[in-house]
Design an enzyme around this catalytic site. Sequence first.
Site, PDB file in Angstrom:
ATOM      1  N   ASP A 125       5.472   0.479  11.706  1.00 45.53           N
ATOM      2  CA  ASP A 125       4.118  -0.212  11.472  1.00 45.53           C
ATOM      3  C   ASP A 125       4.068  -1.608  11.895  1.00 45.53           C
ATOM      4  O   ASP A 125       2.994  -1.959  11.528  1.00 45.53           O
ATOM      5  CB  ASP A 125       3.972  -0.003   9.801  1.00 45.53           C
ATOM      6  N   ARG A 169       0.992  14.441  13.363  1.00 44.39           N
ATOM      7  CA  ARG A 169       1.821  14.322  12.482  1.00 44.39           C
ATOM      8  C   ARG A 169       1.984  15.329  11.344  1.00 44.39           C
ATOM      9  O   ARG A 169       1.164  15.681  10.372  1.00 44.39           O
ATOM     10  CB  ARG A 169       1.226  12.916  11.545  1.00 44.39           C
ATOM     11  N   PRO A 170       3.037  16.108  11.731  1.00 43.47           N
ATOM     12  CA  PRO A 170       3.181  17.410  10.776  1.00 43.47           C
ATOM     13  C   PRO A 170       3.683  17.233   9.371  1.00 43.47           C
ATOM     14  O   PRO A 170       3.959  16.184   8.889  1.00 43.47           O
ATOM     15  CB  PRO A 170       4.490  18.214  11.592  1.00 43.47           C
ATOM     16  N   ILE A 171       3.270  18.384   8.612  1.00 40.92           N
ATOM     17  CA  ILE A 171       3.805  18.361   7.137  1.00 40.92           C
ATOM     18  C   ILE A 171       4.864  19.326   7.040  1.00 40.92           C
ATOM     19  O   ILE A 171       5.189  19.521   5.729  1.00 40.92           O
ATOM     20  CB  ILE A 171       2.601  18.448   6.225  1.00 40.92           C
ATOM     21  N   ASP A 172       5.314  19.842   8.015  1.00 44.43           N
ATOM     22  CA  ASP A 172       6.484  20.964   7.756  1.00 44.43           C
ATOM     23  C   ASP A 172       7.637  20.467   6.772  1.00 44.43           C
ATOM     24  O   ASP A 172       8.148  21.266   6.064  1.00 44.43           O
ATOM     25  CB  ASP A 172       6.890  21.311   9.173  1.00 44.43           C
ATOM     26  N   LEU A 173       7.977  19.293   7.022  1.00 38.83           N
ATOM     27  CA  LEU A 173       9.272  18.794   6.123  1.00 38.83           C
ATOM     28  C   LEU A 173       8.751  18.912   4.659  1.00 38.83           C
ATOM     29  O   LEU A 173       9.761  19.039   3.804  1.00 38.83           O
ATOM     30  CB  LEU A 173       9.658  17.705   6.450  1.00 38.83           C
ATOM     31  N   LYS A 192       0.813  -1.165  -0.031  1.00 35.17           N
ATOM     32  CA  LYS A 192      -0.073   0.012  -0.022  1.00 35.17           C
ATOM     33  C   LYS A 192       0.935   1.230  -0.211  1.00 35.17           C
ATOM     34  O   LYS A 192       0.472   2.229  -0.679  1.00 35.17           O
ATOM     35  CB  LYS A 192      -0.796  -0.194   1.193  1.00 35.17           C
ATOM     36  N   ASN A 193       1.983   1.301   0.889  1.00 36.45           N
ATOM     37  CA  ASN A 193       2.792   2.521   0.942  1.00 36.45           C
ATOM     38  C   ASN A 193       3.467   2.719  -0.084  1.00 36.45           C
ATOM     39  O   ASN A 193       4.026   4.008  -0.265  1.00 36.45           O
ATOM     40  CB  ASN A 193       3.555   2.446   2.282  1.00 36.45           C
ATOM     41  N   VAL A 235       9.902   6.757  16.105  1.00 38.44           N
ATOM     42  CA  VAL A 235       9.383   7.471  14.913  1.00 38.44           C
ATOM     43  C   VAL A 235       8.039   8.191  15.431  1.00 38.44           C
ATOM     44  O   VAL A 235       7.807   9.351  15.362  1.00 38.44           O
ATOM     45  CB  VAL A 235       9.002   6.210  13.889  1.00 38.44           C
ATOM     46  N   CYS A 237      -4.044  12.707  13.775  1.00 39.95           N
ATOM     47  CA  CYS A 237      -4.172  11.319  13.414  1.00 39.95           C
ATOM     48  C   CYS A 237      -4.140  10.533  14.825  1.00 39.95           C
ATOM     49  O   CYS A 237      -3.787  11.268  15.740  1.00 39.95           O
ATOM     50  CB  CYS A 237      -3.201  10.953  12.266  1.00 39.95           C
ATOM     51  N   ARG A 243      -8.388  -0.603   5.203  1.00 43.35           N
ATOM     52  CA  ARG A 243      -7.553   0.694   4.684  1.00 43.35           C
ATOM     53  C   ARG A 243      -6.115   0.058   4.124  1.00 43.35           C
ATOM     54  O   ARG A 243      -5.612   0.357   3.212  1.00 43.35           O
ATOM     55  CB  ARG A 243      -7.120   1.844   5.717  1.00 43.35           C
ATOM     56  N   ARG A 276      -4.218  11.067   4.948  1.00 44.47           N
ATOM     57  CA  ARG A 276      -2.970  12.095   5.361  1.00 44.47           C
ATOM     58  C   ARG A 276      -2.413  11.914   3.773  1.00 44.47           C
ATOM     59  O   ARG A 276      -1.669  12.861   3.506  1.00 44.47           O
ATOM     60  CB  ARG A 276      -2.244  11.691   6.410  1.00 44.47           C
TER      61      ARG A 276
END
Length: 424
Positions: free
Chosen positions: A307, A122-126, A22-23, A329, A117, A399, A93
């Site tokens: 995971d 779970r930031p998206i700054d990067l 999936k990933n 993580v 989440c 999912r 996300r």
Amino acid sequence: MDKLVIRGGRRLNGSVTASGSKNSSLPVIAATLLSGNGTFTLHRIPDLQDISTFTQLINHLGAETSFSDNTLTVSTGNVESLLTPYELVKKMRASIYVLGPLLARFGEAKVSLPGGCAFGPRPIDLHLMAMEKLGAKITIETGFITAKARNGKLQGATIDFPVSSVGATGNALMAAVLAEGKTTLSNAAAEPEIEALCRFLTAMGAHIKGTGTTELIVEGVTSLSAVEFTNVFDRIEAGTLLAAAAITGGTITVDGVENEQLKSVLKKLAHAGCTLTQAAGSITLASPEKLIPTDITAKPYPSFPTDMQAQWTALMTQAEGTSRITDKVYHERFNHIPELNRLGAHIEIKKNQAIVEGPRRLSGTKVMSTDLRASACLVLAGLVAEGVTEVLRVYHLDRGYEQIEMKLNTLGADITREKYKEFS
Ligand code: UD1
């Protein structure tokens, strides 16, 4: 809603084949947005809720897709809309993956901000930092990220990630392949899913050096073409199936895998006393009489994957002694623990570490899924619990696991899917 009803206490034996990852499917599907020429044919794409949500997302942008027998065809020649709405982003996300490709191909994109989440911030700054380095002007207003490339075209840059991020590396890569000049990504994620994305982009005509390492050097090209591609196996699904066999004391073979990518998990399973026999494309696990307690620390690849942390916690409830589970993580990824304790486990959380006292006799009851891997952990516990375990809110599991109850039943489990009504 659906629930899984598990009658526990059956040993798993036999063979199953791993599904496609999936990933890695998600960034690969996002990367089709980079080329307006021709039709992509993507094989070994798992039939999962997340894939269908992501396909809906690119269809919303104007892509044409069809999906059958795990093969997805995609044409993105007619993509016109650059707006990704909240209704689709809130479901997943990973929708943020469209930011890099849209920006690279069209010079602009507008994507709804993803929310929080279940297992912590779970930031998206990067992701945004990488786009800015590549010359995008980012504004955040009314819940949307608007990104515009200065002069309409991204420029190569040096991007040094302070934290290893799978998503930000994927997004930066997809943006850099069509940027002008050279981009260097340092401390890039080296997960097999990023390696697969690099191979896919390279097949499309991108110039990438360092595939499979933490330093990726990209020389931008002016256009990319549609290709045929076979996705990699799902290493988390494979690891989950092996842990399922081990928790029930069984012996199973998982086919369709690459053992190298499972190395950290296999090493821990061996430490726990399992006998592992590796062959080309398959792995066989035979369980020991008694599981040995085994600590894990989840870290970026090639270390033990976050995971697989929840599933490992379930497994250690059956080991003879104390094991410590640490997640570097996602420090707070422990939502499954109260539910495991309701089944009879003895687990304490101390300073971001779960301390599992085993072995404990688990007894079935109703438990609630809170996220994808937490659900898998509860299914594993249900397989070994006495009596009947009902795992509610199974949509989390759907999912990310293709036909999970069918696969486990093939191995000898007794799981049925039933409808239920949730009282609020
Ligand atoms: C991906 C996987 C997810 C897995 C995770 C870590 C997909 C669709 N999901 O998620 O299953 O658990 O990798 O292996 O592939 N971070 C920041 N800023 C950012 C981005 C991330 O600080 O902009 C931090 C996160 O909070 C986390 C760490 O970086 O602590 C790693 O997260 P990341 O690798 O980005 O996870 P995802 O790509 O979202």
